[in-house]
Enzyme design. Structure first.
Site, short mmCIF file in Angstrom:
data_model
loop_
_atom_site.label_atom_id
_atom_site.label_comp_id
_atom_site.label_asym_id
_atom_site.label_seq_id
_atom_site.Cartn_x
_atom_site.Cartn_y
_atom_site.Cartn_z
N ASP A 13 0.77 -1.20 -0.10
CA ASP A 13 0.16 -0.12 -0.15
C ASP A 13 0.88 1.03 0.06
OD1 ASP A 13 -2.47 1.70 0.33
OD2 ASP A 13 -1.63 1.80 2.47
N SER A 14 0.21 2.28 -0.10
CA SER A 14 0.96 3.55 -0.16
C SER A 14 1.51 3.89 1.12
CB SER A 14 0.10 4.95 -0.34
OG SER A 14 -0.94 4.64 0.43
N CYS A 76 -4.33 -1.28 -1.98
CA CYS A 76 -4.50 0.12 -2.27
C CYS A 76 -5.22 -0.06 -3.41
CB CYS A 76 -3.13 0.65 -2.43
SG CYS A 76 -3.22 2.35 -2.62
N GLU A 157 -4.83 8.86 8.94
CA GLU A 157 -3.23 8.53 9.13
C GLU A 157 -2.89 9.54 10.35
OE1 GLU A 157 -0.49 7.25 7.40
OE2 GLU A 157 -1.67 6.15 5.90
N CYS A 189 -11.21 2.66 -0.59
CA CYS A 189 -9.90 3.18 0.10
C CYS A 189 -9.42 2.37 0.98
CB CYS A 189 -9.68 4.70 0.31
SG CYS A 189 -8.07 5.07 1.07
N HIS A 191 -7.82 2.75 3.52
CA HIS A 191 -7.93 3.50 4.87
C HIS A 191 -9.22 3.28 5.70
CE1 HIS A 191 -4.04 4.99 3.65
NE2 HIS A 191 -3.87 5.50 4.69
#
Ligand code: DGL
Length: 271
Positions: A13-14, A76, A157, A189, A191
């Site tokens: 993932d990023s 991701c 984040e 996403c 996240h």
């Protein structure tokens, strides 16, 4: 490097958002070893160009291939929409690759015929139009209405969720005209599982909120079973690599993975 049942699963993932997928994989496939790569030096991917994300993804695939991964999971949406086709070409002789988009598309096609489905994700994912294209091409009368929600991943984040600020940002986005009268909402996403409860609360728990982490884990299980690559015998070990390290990443990783993880720094370029 030779791959067999004992080889690890590569996940990337990023940053640390994809740990929501890694957690779902660990729950469903507890005997598997995982090598997770978070490209924290280049986070966020959501506002990067397609070309930049492709370059990062190829570099990460090289790292995971060198470590002998038997399959690579792109955990991701931004990287899946920008780089999946290219990565598939790049690794097809060495390993199999799973993206986060196709298993979700299959779920929507199976369960929401003739319905209106909303989607939230990064700018890169929404601008790619990949979900809309794949779902509308199947001609099941499903309408997709997407909204880019670029503040959400950085907000998460930074540990801003389940508080007043996150409630307000989420409410502003979900009140957008494009997301009205929907029958389900795709969290496009990795996240967003961390704010699933807040999103659900906005809809008074009456909306189908589609979170991809579990469907990805199931798609992986199906692939490993069919390829006869399920690990049944060894004690699993996990490795977590990041292209840039700060203590705050390690603290946040614990929230995403639901347990403490030790992050090792592994730069993608020696610059
Ligand atoms: N986790 C990434 C995704 O699923 C988003 C975060 C980012 O913008 O890097 O799209």
């Amino acid at each position: 490097m030779k791959k067999d049942k004992n080889s690890p699963i590569g996940i990337f993932d990023s940053g640390i958002g994809g740990l929501t997928v890694a957690h779902a994989i660990k729950k469903l496939l507890p005997n598997e070893s995982m090598i997770y790569f978070g490209d924290t030096a280049h986070l966020p991917y959501g506002d990067k160009s397609e070309a930049a994300i492709q370059a990062y993804s190829i570099k990460i695939a090289d790292v995971l291939l060198k470590k002998g991964c038997k399959v690579i999971v792109i955990a991701c949406n931004s990287a899946s929409s920008a780089a999946y086709e290219l990565l598939k070409e790049y690794v097809h002789k060495d390993t199999f690759i799973i993206n986060v988009i196709d298993p979700m598309v299959d779920l929507v096609l199976g369960e929401f015929e003739h319905k209106r489905v909303g989607l939230i994700g990064t700018k890169r994912t929404v601008q790619s139009g990949v979900y809309t294209r794949k779902i509308e091409e199947a001609k099941k009368g499903i309408t997709i209405s997407s909204l880019a929600t670029p503040l959400l991943a950085p907000m998460i984040e930074e540990g801003f969720f389940n508080n007043q600020i996150s409630h307000e940002i989420i409410a502003q986005y979900l009140a957008d005209e494009s997301l009205q009268n929907i029958d389900a909402l795709i969290l496009a996403c990795t996240h967003y599982p961390l704010i699933k409860k807040e999103i659900s609360a906005f809809y008074e728990d009456k909306m189908n909120i589609l979170d991809s982490s579990e469907v990805i884990a199931q798609a992986l299980q199906t692939y490993l079973t069919e390829a006869d690559l399920i690990n049944t015998s060894t004690t699993p070990s996990h490795q977590f690599l990041v292209s840039d390290y700060t203590e705050s990443f390690e603290a946040a990783a614990k929230i995403f993975f639901h347990e403490s993880v030790h992050l090792d720094k592994h730069p993608l370029w020696n610059d």
